[in-house]
Design a protein around this motif. Structure first.
Motif, short mmCIF file in Angstrom:
data_model
loop_
_atom_site.label_atom_id
_atom_site.label_comp_id
_atom_site.label_asym_id
_atom_site.label_seq_id
_atom_site.Cartn_x
_atom_site.Cartn_y
_atom_site.Cartn_z
N GLU A 90 -6.17 6.31 2.86
CA GLU A 90 -5.18 5.53 3.86
C GLU A 90 -3.97 4.81 2.94
N LYS A 91 -4.40 4.46 1.67
CA LYS A 91 -3.44 3.43 1.01
C LYS A 91 -2.36 4.25 0.52
N SER B 254 0.60 -1.12 -0.19
CA SER B 254 -0.03 -0.07 0.04
C SER B 254 0.85 1.35 -0.12
N ASN B 255 2.24 1.30 0.52
CA ASN B 255 3.12 2.42 0.09
C ASN B 255 4.60 1.80 0.36
N THR C 264 -0.70 -4.86 3.07
CA THR C 264 -1.67 -4.97 3.58
C THR C 264 -2.44 -6.46 3.19
N LYS D 74 -2.27 -5.64 8.20
CA LYS D 74 -1.42 -4.53 7.86
C LYS D 74 -0.06 -4.24 8.59
N ARG E 174 0.15 7.38 12.67
CA ARG E 174 -1.24 7.50 13.03
C ARG E 174 -1.58 6.05 13.84
N ARG F 34 -0.61 6.69 2.17
CA ARG F 34 0.23 7.44 3.21
C ARG F 34 1.55 6.61 3.11
N VAL G 11 3.92 -2.92 8.71
CA VAL G 11 5.22 -1.87 8.14
C VAL G 11 6.59 -2.72 8.36
N ILE H 87 4.59 -0.80 3.41
CA ILE H 87 3.32 -1.16 4.06
C ILE H 87 3.01 -2.36 3.03
N ASN I 14 4.54 7.78 8.40
CA ASN I 14 3.18 8.42 8.58
C ASN I 14 2.11 7.42 8.98
N THR I 15 2.02 6.23 8.54
CA THR I 15 1.31 5.18 9.00
C THR I 15 1.62 4.93 10.29
#
Lengths: 82, 82, 82, 82, 82, 82, 82
Positions: free
Chosen positions: G3-4, F35-36, F46, F62, G14, G6, F64, F44, G10-11
């Motif tokens: 959200e996806k 997702s990033n 998911t 999710k 949060r 970020r 990281v 990230i 940053n994730t």
């Protein structure tokens, strides 16, 4: 002869789109076309093969290899297809 | 005598096009002509041989060795061909 | 007594052209004349000997040792030739 | 009580010329007078002893220890001579 | 609740003069009063004890632990004396 | 063909929201939708699965993943759902 | 869907005050509420549990985990209490 005085990272840049062999720590080797490379030696290989301890262990359409684990990048002559 | 006060990276620069032996972690050694080297000690060797645990294990037309795994670079005297 | 307050890297600079012992990870030791050293502790030794696990294993006319594997550099007293 | 709020590197600076014990990875210990130290924790010891796995293994008139392998530096009280 | 939003390094700063447990790679643990800490997590402990594999192995009046080998720093509640 | 000249980190950016396989040191593999990703290759994922030594060992809604342990990120073709 | 896109750091920001699982090298896992995290992935956990090789091995009121040993941080869904 001008080729001989290029810096290592420039030499890698000039090998973009050529077949390379990327050797990693832990007896891992990746062979494929180097579609790009950056200053950290992060490498993109396409149509890549993974060899673990010398045996073919995986295929990759496209893979980004992190530079910090790389031991060496062997640049293949143009005429030889891996 | 001026040679003695050059910095390590300058000394490597002056060894470009000379035969060297590059020693890596894990009992790996690469011998060839150092066609270039940069400030990270990333090295380009041409007509290189790999020795694993002292035995010849591979040949390389051109290889870029990442500096961070290097233990030392031995500069060969000009008169001796490896 | 002024000697005592020099910084480590300055102390190494002042040991240029003196005999040193460079200790590396993996029970490797290099003895020779330190012809130069830089801020990363990259070292040039001339007329160097390699000791692996305490035994003489190689000789080097000139070798550049990468600083990041070095454990310590022992500065030999002037009067003692290694 | 003001001593308690000094930063680690300042505390080391204030221990210059005092006896210290420098502990390294791989069960190595160096004892001697810390004649200097810098921000990377590169340390100069004089009249130093090396202990490997707890046993005295070497003596050093003057040694520069590279900071990046250091686990800790124990500052000895002034009154105790090592 | 404001406590909850402090950054890790600020939280460590606020634990100065409190008892902590510093855990290192290689099953080493140091317990003592954290007299200071910096942004690299270099830590000064006073009246410290070393535990190797869970057993008390050494005492330290004052020790500077290099941050880069630290796994975690456990902040002890004020009311409990270690 | 323009794809071929993108830098590794840009190529990863363009693979956001695509399925990837993240390979880590220690024979760990994470599969999921990326997702990033940032410049350190922190990723990230998911709906991720962990494979240890080739066997499914955990599921993550999710996660990281820290970039510095990553060996490679394999970008999956869009048409294939992992 | 916002959200996806970020970034990883940053994730993590949060996810402050949410339950997380922090996985470290050497088969160590820490579970607790992430009361804060910084750009190096240094993490503060409160009411934390340590699992070594899968077994509960310690409890922590408050612990600061150094980012550089972290493999991944799993963000738990809000509805599930660990």
């Amino acid at each position: 002869m001008s080729e001989k005085t290029r810096k290592p990272l420039n030499t890698l840049q000039r090998a973009i789109n050529k077949p390379v062999i990327v050797s990693l720590k832990g007896d891992l080797e990746y062979r494929g076309k180097m579609s790009n490379v950056d200053a950290y030696m992060n490498v993109i290989l396409t149509d890549a093969e993974e060899y673990a301890a010398g045996s073919l262990s995986a295929n990759f359409g496209k893979v980004v290899i992190r530079g910090n684990n790389i031991i060496f990048i062997k640049i293949q002559p143009d005429i030889r297809v891996i």
